[in-house]
Motif scaffolding. Sequence first.
Motif, short mmCIF file in Angstrom:
data_model
loop_
_atom_site.label_atom_id
_atom_site.label_comp_id
_atom_site.label_asym_id
_atom_site.label_seq_id
_atom_site.Cartn_x
_atom_site.Cartn_y
_atom_site.Cartn_z
N CYS A 176 -46.38 32.62 0.90
CA CYS A 176 -47.27 32.33 2.03
C CYS A 176 -48.52 31.54 1.63
O CYS A 176 -49.35 31.24 2.49
N ALA A 177 -48.67 31.21 0.36
CA ALA A 177 -49.91 30.59 -0.11
C ALA A 177 -50.01 29.13 0.33
O ALA A 177 -49.05 28.37 0.24
N SER A 178 -51.19 28.76 0.79
CA SER A 178 -51.47 27.37 1.12
C SER A 178 -51.55 26.55 -0.17
O SER A 178 -51.74 27.12 -1.26
N PRO A 179 -51.43 25.24 -0.09
CA PRO A 179 -51.50 24.43 -1.32
C PRO A 179 -52.89 24.43 -1.92
O PRO A 179 -53.89 24.58 -1.21
N PHE A 180 -52.98 24.30 -3.23
CA PHE A 180 -54.29 24.09 -3.85
C PHE A 180 -54.71 22.65 -3.57
O PHE A 180 -53.89 21.78 -3.23
N ASN A 181 -56.01 22.38 -3.71
CA ASN A 181 -56.53 21.04 -3.42
C ASN A 181 -57.39 20.53 -4.57
O ASN A 181 -57.62 21.25 -5.56
N ILE A 182 -57.86 19.31 -4.45
CA ILE A 182 -58.64 18.67 -5.52
C ILE A 182 -59.91 19.47 -5.83
O ILE A 182 -60.29 19.62 -7.00
N LYS A 183 -60.56 20.00 -4.79
CA LYS A 183 -61.79 20.76 -5.02
C LYS A 183 -61.52 21.99 -5.90
O LYS A 183 -62.32 22.31 -6.79
N MET A 184 -60.41 22.66 -5.65
CA MET A 184 -60.06 23.84 -6.46
C MET A 184 -59.81 23.45 -7.91
O MET A 184 -60.18 24.17 -8.84
N ILE A 185 -59.19 22.30 -8.12
CA ILE A 185 -58.94 21.83 -9.48
C ILE A 185 -60.26 21.45 -10.15
O ILE A 185 -60.46 21.75 -11.35
N ASP A 186 -61.16 20.83 -9.43
CA ASP A 186 -62.48 20.50 -9.99
C ASP A 186 -63.24 21.76 -10.40
O ASP A 186 -63.90 21.80 -11.45
N ASN A 187 -63.15 22.80 -9.56
CA ASN A 187 -63.81 24.07 -9.90
C ASN A 187 -63.23 24.66 -11.18
O ASN A 187 -63.96 25.18 -12.03
N ILE A 208 -55.38 19.06 -23.51
CA ILE A 208 -54.06 19.28 -22.90
C ILE A 208 -54.22 19.75 -21.45
O ILE A 208 -53.54 19.26 -20.54
N ILE A 209 -55.11 20.71 -21.25
CA ILE A 209 -55.31 21.24 -19.90
C ILE A 209 -55.81 20.15 -18.96
O ILE A 209 -55.31 20.01 -17.83
N ASN A 210 -56.77 19.36 -19.40
CA ASN A 210 -57.29 18.29 -18.54
C ASN A 210 -56.22 17.25 -18.22
O ASN A 210 -56.14 16.75 -17.10
N THR A 211 -55.38 16.95 -19.19
CA THR A 211 -54.29 15.99 -18.95
C THR A 211 -53.33 16.53 -17.90
O THR A 211 -52.93 15.81 -16.97
N ASP A 216 -50.72 15.85 -13.45
CA ASP A 216 -49.68 16.59 -12.74
C ASP A 216 -50.22 17.25 -11.47
O ASP A 216 -49.75 16.97 -10.36
N TYR A 217 -51.22 18.09 -11.61
CA TYR A 217 -51.75 18.81 -10.46
C TYR A 217 -52.34 17.86 -9.41
O TYR A 217 -52.19 18.09 -8.20
N CYS A 218 -53.01 16.82 -9.87
CA CYS A 218 -53.70 15.93 -8.93
C CYS A 218 -52.87 14.70 -8.55
O CYS A 218 -53.38 13.79 -7.90
N SER A 219 -51.61 14.67 -8.95
CA SER A 219 -50.76 13.54 -8.54
C SER A 219 -50.48 13.63 -7.04
O SER A 219 -50.45 14.71 -6.46
N GLN A 220 -50.28 12.49 -6.42
CA GLN A 220 -50.09 12.46 -4.97
C GLN A 220 -48.88 13.27 -4.49
O GLN A 220 -48.98 13.97 -3.48
N PRO A 221 -47.72 13.20 -5.18
CA PRO A 221 -46.59 14.01 -4.71
C PRO A 221 -46.89 15.50 -4.68
O PRO A 221 -46.32 16.23 -3.87
N VAL A 222 -47.80 15.95 -5.55
CA VAL A 222 -48.14 17.38 -5.59
C VAL A 222 -49.20 17.71 -4.55
O VAL A 222 -49.06 18.64 -3.75
#
Length: 526
Positions: A176-187, A208-211, A216-222
């Motif tokens: 049931c979880a909504s998608p994460f967004n760019i703001k959450m990744i920035d945090n 590695i984590i930043n890459t 991956d996380y911030c790619s448009q398909p995701v």
Amino acid sequence: MTQNNWFENNNTDVEKYLRHVCDNLPVVKRIIEKYGNISLLDYINNFTVSPQPALQSRDDLNQAVFQYVKPLLGESTAKRVVNDISRFPVVLTTTHHGIDYFANSVQGNLIYGTAAFTDSAAISSIPVFSGGNVPLNNATYPRGLLLYAASYDSLNEMPLKLPVFPKKNIGTMVSCASPFNIKMIDNLKNRINKIFREKKISQNALNIINTVLDEDYCSQPVINQDSYSKQSVIINNLLWQRMFSAEIRVPDLVYIEMEQIVRVLLQNDLTNPGSLACRVLFDASVRDYLLDMLDGVRGCWNRKNLVSMVNTGKRLRHETGTVFFWGADELGRRIPLYIVTDSRGSDFLWGADDCGNIWKMPYNTDSVMQGLYEKNIIPSLFTCFLTFSFARGLVCIGGDFQGEYLAQMKKAVAGILKKTGDEESSLIVENVRTDIYQDGMIAFMCPFKEKFLIPAGTLEIIGSGGITKGDMEKVLNMSVMEAHIAGLFETFKDAGGHKLYDFEWKEKIARDILRLLHEKIVIKYP
């Protein structure tokens, strides 16, 4: 080497802990006693299962899988997965859904997939039917990232948790979880930078984590997906590809949220009175028999606790399980449900949420189909296995608990079919394999403070430069016993040992593993 022979030759803390695991997890004991001395390759080769007669056609299952995978990973991958499942109807069901950094499940995929890494491999994909009706803060931590190679005052703090989703969402089911967004990744990146400044993670880990987050996380398909569940499928596939050196032919790793597949299959089954799901879920005599037979079985329900919840309108702190479906509140948190019948003979799914609010829904085929479509209800473990395993003959490779409860589920379903005179269907269900186990085994580890070996998760394997052909050859030659010793960090907890033994049990395991397995295990240096 058998379990007993190994014990006779070793006087270590690992021996004591492994004995505890075998005493409390019968599936692990059976596997070690029967297969402990053989190589992982020989063990996994037993998993190739040819199609067997099933109660219902698998055509709609194949179509549901294709339609699920195609928009997320592309048509060619979807075709390969369906082709593999058609020829070898076997899937992993050891794993929870969500972006997976949990060492045991990640390495379980690696070990299970060993046969797919050879040039003569019969399969080109590793399908994982993962469970989404778990909260984001579950033990496998779909809420965020797990880092094993970090600085700890005590190994009991391992692994380091790096959350993507905020604390308010910890109880939300992955389904049931909504998608994460760019703001959450920035945090999250801000949090990780702070941890780096505190010298809790290395520069390599930070890079590695930043890459991974950036590419991956911030790619448009995701980012464009409409649910976290869908995002997880894509990212798990991308992380998997990052885990290997260029010299290795990498099969597709495809996480498929089992509840989403079952939701589609039930739309067909609940309009077919002859389907197994319709008979089990809505024939009162069949249903009542199963409610009795599976009462108290892990993965099913506890009638005493559920009835108490119905009578008091209060959620219990101890385990209730749920009958056939979980309810979902407005935050996507799961609600245990029980079937009650009113004075007019109408059935209802009834439950209470975390705040004591009553949750109620008519229990009939139309209402259930609508609830599934609107995600007000989520199929339970029992309903999932009923639909794709017992009805359609899909063989499910499970973990140390599934090896017990799935066999009990099968026995109950086959038993009621026989009791109603349908001996042919009973025999078909009885012949569905429920004894294949792949869990609790580790093959890749990383050093800690020069005197310990600890599990290597996704980030550690990526940070070490990835898995090579030499690594895979070493994995294939490990014994089932050795892999279980390395996997004690989790199976010992599953067996409840962490509640009984001293506080430093993880350090004792890590120290013994370095001494016993340093030449057997694949050691990665992230």
